[in-house]
Write a protein that holds these residues in place. Structure first.
Motif, PDB file in Angstrom:
ATOM      1  N   VAL A 101      22.684  -5.005  -4.966  1.00 32.76           N
ATOM      2  CA  VAL A 101      22.716  -3.714  -5.513  1.00 32.76           C
ATOM      3  C   VAL A 101      21.774  -2.857  -4.277  1.00 32.76           C
ATOM      4  CG1 VAL A 101      22.473  -1.974  -7.085  1.00 32.76           C
ATOM      5  CG2 VAL A 101      23.145  -4.064  -7.742  1.00 32.76           C
ATOM      6  N   PHE A 102      22.435  -1.791  -3.710  1.00 29.45           N
ATOM      7  CA  PHE A 102      21.797  -1.135  -2.793  1.00 29.45           C
ATOM      8  C   PHE A 102      21.920   0.350  -2.875  1.00 29.45           C
ATOM      9  CE2 PHE A 102      24.858  -2.650  -0.070  1.00 29.45           C
ATOM     10  CZ  PHE A 102      25.094  -1.622   0.761  1.00 29.45           C
ATOM     11  N   VAL A 103      21.130   1.380  -2.393  1.00 27.22           N
ATOM     12  CA  VAL A 103      21.397   2.809  -2.222  1.00 27.22           C
ATOM     13  C   VAL A 103      21.953   3.047  -0.822  1.00 27.22           C
ATOM     14  CG1 VAL A 103      20.565   4.959  -2.376  1.00 27.22           C
ATOM     15  CG2 VAL A 103      19.530   2.997  -3.992  1.00 27.22           C
ATOM     16  N   ALA A 104      23.027   3.991  -0.907  1.00 28.00           N
ATOM     17  CA  ALA A 104      23.639   4.246   0.234  1.00 28.00           C
ATOM     18  C   ALA A 104      22.631   5.151   1.087  1.00 28.00           C
ATOM     19  CB  ALA A 104      25.201   4.956   0.253  1.00 28.00           C
ATOM     20  N   PRO A 105      22.595   5.267   2.312  1.00 25.65           N
ATOM     21  CA  PRO A 105      21.713   6.275   3.008  1.00 25.65           C
ATOM     22  C   PRO A 105      22.313   7.615   2.917  1.00 25.65           C
ATOM     23  CG  PRO A 105      22.346   4.151   4.708  1.00 25.65           C
ATOM     24  CD  PRO A 105      23.127   4.167   3.382  1.00 25.65           C
ATOM     25  N   ARG A 106      21.388   8.639   2.984  1.00 25.07           N
ATOM     26  CA  ARG A 106      21.937   9.864   2.577  1.00 25.07           C
ATOM     27  C   ARG A 106      22.497  10.424   4.211  1.00 25.07           C
ATOM     28  NH1 ARG A 106      21.196  13.985  -0.134  1.00 25.07           N
ATOM     29  NH2 ARG A 106      19.884  12.948  -1.703  1.00 25.07           N
ATOM     30  N   ASP A 107      21.933  10.443   5.296  1.00 22.84           N
ATOM     31  CA  ASP A 107      22.230  11.066   6.448  1.00 22.84           C
ATOM     32  C   ASP A 107      22.486  10.262   7.775  1.00 22.84           C
ATOM     33  OD1 ASP A 107      21.770  13.656   5.262  1.00 22.84           O
ATOM     34  OD2 ASP A 107      19.512  13.436   5.346  1.00 22.84           O
ATOM     35  N   GLU A 108      22.797   8.966   7.419  1.00 23.43           N
ATOM     36  CA  GLU A 108      23.147   8.159   8.528  1.00 23.43           C
ATOM     37  C   GLU A 108      24.271   6.964   7.839  1.00 23.43           C
ATOM     38  OE1 GLU A 108      19.401   4.888   8.403  1.00 23.43           O
ATOM     39  OE2 GLU A 108      19.309   6.699   9.685  1.00 23.43           O
ATOM     40  N   ALA A 109      24.815   6.299   8.833  1.00 21.76           N
ATOM     41  CA  ALA A 109      25.971   5.363   8.304  1.00 21.76           C
ATOM     42  C   ALA A 109      25.134   4.150   7.858  1.00 21.76           C
ATOM     43  CB  ALA A 109      26.577   4.995   9.575  1.00 21.76           C
ATOM     44  N   SER A 110      25.717   3.284   6.756  1.00 18.65           N
ATOM     45  CA  SER A 110      25.102   2.195   6.234  1.00 18.65           C
ATOM     46  C   SER A 110      25.521   1.109   7.063  1.00 18.65           C
ATOM     47  CB  SER A 110      25.891   2.235   4.821  1.00 18.65           C
ATOM     48  OG  SER A 110      27.271   1.737   5.082  1.00 18.65           O
ATOM     49  N   ALA A 111      25.255   0.009   7.034  1.00 23.40           N
ATOM     50  CA  ALA A 111      25.526  -1.160   7.454  1.00 23.40           C
ATOM     51  C   ALA A 111      27.051  -1.443   6.747  1.00 23.40           C
ATOM     52  CB  ALA A 111      24.935  -2.573   6.887  1.00 23.40           C
ATOM     53  N   LEU A 112      28.025  -2.093   7.458  1.00 24.80           N
ATOM     54  CA  LEU A 112      29.408  -2.249   7.210  1.00 24.80           C
ATOM     55  C   LEU A 112      29.369  -3.494   6.223  1.00 24.80           C
ATOM     56  CD1 LEU A 112      32.314  -1.200   7.791  1.00 24.80           C
ATOM     57  CD2 LEU A 112      32.435  -2.778   9.523  1.00 24.80           C
ATOM     58  N   VAL A 113      30.001  -3.387   5.346  1.00 22.33           N
ATOM     59  CA  VAL A 113      30.080  -4.611   4.197  1.00 22.33           C
ATOM     60  C   VAL A 113      31.297  -5.258   4.288  1.00 22.33           C
ATOM     61  CG1 VAL A 113      29.901  -5.197   1.739  1.00 22.33           C
ATOM     62  CG2 VAL A 113      28.621  -3.545   2.732  1.00 22.33           C
TER      63      VAL A 113
END
Length: 263
Positions: free
Chosen positions: A249-261
């Motif tokens: 469980v993690f929180v998506a970044p607001r203003d930048e791309a996340s890691a690709l899951v």
């Protein structure tokens, strides 16, 4: 399948779902430049995108659609009423009606090798929906911008391998914060946004042996903190000690791309 967030929050939302041969976006509520930068971090080019799937017409979900769809000739999918509202947004520039495809909730369709199904959500928009995606036995469920959830929404999201869910606000922060009273009531209402506790309760309902990833998104900048959202959801959804099969469980970044899951 692959999933990543390009932007997540009240200032803009854009999500990526893909396979080795199919690439789609859910919403395009930030600039074309920012979307392309996010896609590049996933190893994807704007020319690869085969569809933009719109949840609803609020600006933080559609502000980049005009430039992006024109530049790369990308078809846009949304409910008929949402399409009508999008065409009223002059800030998006010229939008060819031939670029839009009307969809209906609970009527699946395919884009490449991905099976897409829209389902209705309660939000203060013309005809809002969210989406599930299935390919080669994997399922991604997405649900943001909803004031509450019911059995039909739970049913739509069941058996997901990855969930992207709204944890918009902490109720106490919202009530004590600077927002005007009508806006607070809108957010707290049944057609507003999910609070942290409700997000956690929804995760608890959707726990299954397949679920490996839970990503929390659309956090309010003024009425939430990432750590607060994360800890509240963990407490509500996983009250017992962590187990080996507990999803990440993690929180998506607001203003930048996340890691690709990868699923």
């Amino acid at each position: 399948m692959y999933f990543g967030t390009i932007a997540s929050g009240s200032s803009g939302n854009c999500l990526y779902v893909g396979t080795d041969t199919t690439h789609v976006l859910v919403d395009a509520g930030v600039s074309c430049k920012k979307i392309l930068a996010g896609l590049s971090s996933f190893g994807v080019d704007g020319r690869d995108i085969q569809a933009i799937l719109v949840t609803h017409e609020h600006s933080d979900h559609i502000s980049g659609i005009g430039v992006l769809s024109r530049k790369f000739h990308i078809p846009v999918y949304a409910t008929c009423k949402t399409v009508g509202e999008i065409h009223k947004c002059r800030s998006l520039g010229d939008l060819s009606k031939s670029s839009f495809f009307a969809i209906e909730p609970d009527r699946p369709f395919n884009i490449g090798d991905i099976r897409v199904e829209a389902f209705s959500i309660p939000h203060d928009a013309a005809d809002p929906v969210s989406y599930t995606f299935e390919s080669e036995g994997a399922k991604i469920g997405i649900a943001t911008d909803l004031g509450c959830y019911d059995d039909m929404i739970v049913h739509s999201l069941e058996n997901s391998d990855l969930l992207y869910l709204e944890a918009n606000h902490d109720i106490r922060m919202l009530q004590a914060g600077p927002y005007p009273y009508p806006l607070k009531q809108r957010i707290l209402g049944s057609r507003g946004h999910l609070c942290n506790e409700m997000a956690g309760k929804l995760v608890a309902l959707l726990r299954n042996k397949h679920l490996k990833h839970v990503i929390l998104g659309h956090l309010s900048k003024e009425n939430n903190y990432p750590d607060l959202a994360l800890q509240t959801v963990l407490l509500e959804a996983f009250s017992e000690p962590a187990k080996e099969d507990q999803p990440e469980v993690f929180v998506a970044p607001r203003d930048e791309a996340s890691a690709l899951v990868t699923i």
